[in-house]
Motif scaffolding. Structure first.
Motif, PDB file in Angstrom:
ATOM      1  N   THR A  99       0.851  -1.184   0.000  1.00 34.11           N
ATOM      2  CA  THR A  99       0.000   0.000   0.000  1.00 34.11           C
ATOM      3  C   THR A  99       0.889   1.237   0.000  1.00 34.11           C
ATOM      4  O   THR A  99       0.638   2.196  -0.707  1.00 34.11           O
ATOM      5  CB  THR A  99      -0.919   0.005   1.245  1.00 34.11           C
ATOM      6  OG1 THR A  99      -1.702  -1.198   1.198  1.00 34.11           O
ATOM      7  CG2 THR A  99      -1.843   1.204   1.256  1.00 34.11           C
ATOM      8  N   CYS A 100       1.952   1.205   0.794  1.00 34.93           N
ATOM      9  CA  CYS A 100       2.948   2.289   0.760  1.00 34.93           C
ATOM     10  C   CYS A 100       4.308   1.690   0.430  1.00 34.93           C
ATOM     11  O   CYS A 100       4.951   1.106   1.310  1.00 34.93           O
ATOM     12  CB  CYS A 100       3.012   3.030   2.088  1.00 34.93           C
ATOM     13  SG  CYS A 100       4.289   4.316   2.061  1.00 34.93           S
ATOM     14  N   PRO A 101       4.737   1.811  -0.837  1.00 32.30           N
ATOM     15  CA  PRO A 101       6.038   1.240  -1.198  1.00 32.30           C
ATOM     16  C   PRO A 101       7.202   1.915  -0.469  1.00 32.30           C
ATOM     17  O   PRO A 101       8.260   1.319  -0.301  1.00 32.30           O
ATOM     18  CB  PRO A 101       6.144   1.493  -2.715  1.00 32.30           C
ATOM     19  CG  PRO A 101       4.760   1.862  -3.154  1.00 32.30           C
ATOM     20  CD  PRO A 101       4.066   2.460  -1.970  1.00 32.30           C
ATOM     21  N   ASP A 102       6.983   3.171  -0.012  1.00 31.73           N
ATOM     22  CA  ASP A 102       8.090   3.897   0.631  1.00 31.73           C
ATOM     23  C   ASP A 102       8.559   3.211   1.910  1.00 31.73           C
ATOM     24  O   ASP A 102       9.744   3.179   2.208  1.00 31.73           O
ATOM     25  CB  ASP A 102       7.674   5.347   0.935  1.00 31.73           C
ATOM     26  CG  ASP A 102       7.456   6.138  -0.348  1.00 31.73           C
ATOM     27  OD1 ASP A 102       8.023   5.727  -1.381  1.00 31.73           O
ATOM     28  OD2 ASP A 102       6.718   7.138  -0.323  1.00 31.73           O
ATOM     29  N   CYS A 103       7.607   2.692   2.712  1.00 31.87           N
ATOM     30  CA  CYS A 103       8.009   2.039   3.972  1.00 31.87           C
ATOM     31  C   CYS A 103       7.680   0.544   3.931  1.00 31.87           C
ATOM     32  O   CYS A 103       7.804  -0.142   4.945  1.00 31.87           O
ATOM     33  CB  CYS A 103       7.319   2.705   5.159  1.00 31.87           C
ATOM     34  SG  CYS A 103       5.529   2.514   5.149  1.00 31.87           S
ATOM     35  N   LYS A 104       7.268   0.046   2.772  1.00 27.96           N
ATOM     36  CA  LYS A 104       6.859  -1.354   2.614  1.00 27.96           C
ATOM     37  C   LYS A 104       5.846  -1.744   3.700  1.00 27.96           C
ATOM     38  O   LYS A 104       5.924  -2.812   4.319  1.00 27.96           O
ATOM     39  CB  LYS A 104       8.064  -2.286   2.638  1.00 27.96           C
ATOM     40  CG  LYS A 104       9.025  -2.056   1.464  1.00 27.96           C
ATOM     41  CD  LYS A 104      10.057  -3.165   1.392  1.00 27.96           C
ATOM     42  CE  LYS A 104      10.750  -3.282   0.062  1.00 27.96           C
ATOM     43  NZ  LYS A 104      11.419  -2.086  -0.413  1.00 27.96           N
ATOM     44  N   LYS A 113       9.158   8.132  11.281  1.00 31.37           N
ATOM     45  CA  LYS A 113       7.808   7.787  10.840  1.00 31.37           C
ATOM     46  C   LYS A 113       7.691   8.065   9.339  1.00 31.37           C
ATOM     47  O   LYS A 113       8.113   9.119   8.873  1.00 31.37           O
ATOM     48  CB  LYS A 113       6.776   8.656  11.552  1.00 31.37           C
ATOM     49  CG  LYS A 113       6.573   8.317  12.997  1.00 31.37           C
ATOM     50  CD  LYS A 113       5.361   9.098  13.516  1.00 31.37           C
ATOM     51  CE  LYS A 113       5.347   9.170  15.014  1.00 31.37           C
ATOM     52  NZ  LYS A 113       5.977  10.369  15.576  1.00 31.37           N
ATOM     53  N   CYS A 114       7.109   7.137   8.617  1.00 29.39           N
ATOM     54  CA  CYS A 114       6.863   7.357   7.187  1.00 29.39           C
ATOM     55  C   CYS A 114       5.718   8.368   7.046  1.00 29.39           C
ATOM     56  O   CYS A 114       4.893   8.510   7.953  1.00 29.39           O
ATOM     57  CB  CYS A 114       6.487   6.045   6.526  1.00 29.39           C
ATOM     58  SG  CYS A 114       6.154   6.201   4.755  1.00 29.39           S
ATOM     59  N   HIS A 115       5.653   9.037   5.884  1.00 29.90           N
ATOM     60  CA  HIS A 115       4.558  10.001   5.669  1.00 29.90           C
ATOM     61  C   HIS A 115       3.197   9.337   5.857  1.00 29.90           C
ATOM     62  O   HIS A 115       2.253   9.944   6.360  1.00 29.90           O
ATOM     63  CB  HIS A 115       4.661  10.639   4.277  1.00 29.90           C
ATOM     64  CG  HIS A 115       4.667   9.658   3.150  1.00 29.90           C
ATOM     65  ND1 HIS A 115       3.497   9.152   2.623  1.00 29.90           N
ATOM     66  CD2 HIS A 115       5.676   9.064   2.481  1.00 29.90           C
ATOM     67  CE1 HIS A 115       3.809   8.295   1.667  1.00 29.90           C
ATOM     68  NE2 HIS A 115       5.121   8.218   1.560  1.00 29.90           N
ATOM     69  N   CYS A 116       3.092   8.041   5.480  1.00 31.74           N
ATOM     70  CA  CYS A 116       1.786   7.370   5.580  1.00 31.74           C
ATOM     71  C   CYS A 116       1.402   7.177   7.052  1.00 31.74           C
ATOM     72  O   CYS A 116       0.234   7.281   7.409  1.00 31.74           O
ATOM     73  CB  CYS A 116       1.795   6.039   4.830  1.00 31.74           C
ATOM     74  SG  CYS A 116       2.853   4.784   5.556  1.00 31.74           S
ATOM     75  N   PHE A 117       2.395   6.933   7.906  1.00 32.88           N
ATOM     76  CA  PHE A 117       2.113   6.736   9.331  1.00 32.88           C
ATOM     77  C   PHE A 117       1.706   8.066   9.974  1.00 32.88           C
ATOM     78  O   PHE A 117       0.765   8.135  10.754  1.00 32.88           O
ATOM     79  CB  PHE A 117       3.348   6.151  10.034  1.00 32.88           C
ATOM     80  CG  PHE A 117       3.046   5.634  11.415  1.00 32.88           C
ATOM     81  CD1 PHE A 117       2.582   4.341  11.593  1.00 32.88           C
ATOM     82  CD2 PHE A 117       3.214   6.425  12.538  1.00 32.88           C
ATOM     83  CE1 PHE A 117       2.288   3.861  12.862  1.00 32.88           C
ATOM     84  CE2 PHE A 117       2.929   5.949  13.814  1.00 32.88           C
ATOM     85  CZ  PHE A 117       2.463   4.657  13.970  1.00 32.88           C
TER      86      PHE A 117
END
Ligand SMILES: [Zn+2]
Length: 331
Positions: A99-104, A113-117
């Motif tokens: 769903t978020c490849p940046d943080c797998k 923290k990833c942007h999605c988190f």
């Protein structure tokens, strides 16, 4: 457990579920494709067997074993891609998706923290957790001009409601396209039911889809957060949300004017608007107030910041919520 830890624990559980879901979907894809292209199953078996024997050889002191394995697996993987393509699938069809490849889908990049988190935490903290579902329905793809009248223009106005809305939606798309290079702030005003929230949601969805950090607050929630921060013992959640209000890429203040205004709210609103303008951060304010009412309710410096530095969009037309209710009752 403190609220903050609860939010964290819940979010981490959501991430785990997401990872499990992707693993399950990958397994399902694999099983279906194996039936259709059995040779693929054979190639995967070769990879697994080669890995076991290379690990054994490495343990026995064969230093080149792992390099050979890498080359062997690379070749097999090329064969797999060729088989998938000839069967009409994308070459990466069997790979794990994220769903978020940046943080797998772990929520973190290293210790950060990833942007999605950060975004998920923002939704949880700002009580906007249902917003993502609403945005699936309210976005530029689902926007309809049919609710805006194209005939009965108010003689006072230069354009029909539909023409006005077309110009505004064109500018809204430009606002999104130029968001990173030419940040602007917007005041969206007009009567109840003319589509202010829908339009704001269109913009929010487009920016969330491009990994921007969006904070959505009702004006009531915004001032409550300011008050908690200033007058009460703020917990870590309040502190995070307070920081996000100033730091996020886009702050949406929905329904300004519905809060109980006082000297404190006036001063905090000015600080918020001003700080964000100084740091070239975009803010969208929506309100049922007219410009005259804004002038009467807020301090002169707030009014002049908004009218001087914001792009002003006045929406007008019939009450769409009332039109939709009528449509439903006749259908
Ligand atoms: Zn992420």
């Amino acid at each position: 457990m403190p609220q903050n830890e609860m939010n964290y624990a819940r979010l981490l559980r959501d991430y785990e579920e997401t990872r499990n879901r992707h693993l399950y979907e990958q397994k399902e894809r694999r099983e279906a494709v194996y039936k259709e292209v059995p040779a693929l199953a054979g190639l995967d078996r070769q990879i697994a067997e080669a890995s076991v024997s290379a690990a054994r050889a490495a343990l026995d002191g064969d230093t080149a074993a792992l390099n050979h394995l890498e080359e062997h697996n690379r070749q097999i993987s090329e064969q797999k891609k060729a088989l998938l393509t000839s069967a009409g699938y994308a070459p990466n069809y069997l790979e794990l998706t994220y769903t978020c490849p940046d943080c797998k889908d772990t929520g973190f990049i290293g210790t950060e923290k990833c942007h999605c988190f950060k975004q998920a935490l923002t939704f949880a903290l700002s009580e906007a957790s249902t917003l993502p579902y609403r945005l699936e329905k309210e976005n530029f793809d689902t926007f309809s001009f049919s609710y805006y009248d194209d005939r009965t223009a108010d003689p006072q106005l230069p354009v029909t409601p539909r023409e006005n809305m077309k110009q505004i939606v064109t500018d809204a798309k430009k606002f999104v396209d130029e968001f990173d290079t030419t940040p602007r702030s917007l005041l969206i005003y007009g009567n109840t039911g003319v589509g202010k929230t829908f339009l704001t949601n269109c913009i929010a969805k487009a920016l969330l889809d491009t990994a921007h950090h969006v904070v959505y607050m009702t004006s009531h929630g915004l001032f409550e957060t300011f008050e908690n921060h200033r007058f009460h013992h703020a917990d870590e959640d309040d502190a995070s949300l307070y920081r996000y209000i100033f730091d996020c890429d886009l702050l949406i203040i929905d329904d300004l004017g519905t809060e109980v205004a006082n000297a404190f709210t006036n001063s905090m609103l000015y600080t918020c608007i001003n700080e964000r303008l100084l740091h070239r951060k975009s803010t969208i304010i929506s309100t049922n107030f007219s410009l005259d009412q804004l002038k009467a309710c807020y301090s002169e410096r707030i009014f002049s910041r908004i009218t001087g530095d914001y792009t002003l969009w006045k929406l007008f037309g019939k009450d769409i919520r009332a039109l939709k209710r009528m449509e439903r009752s006749f259908s």
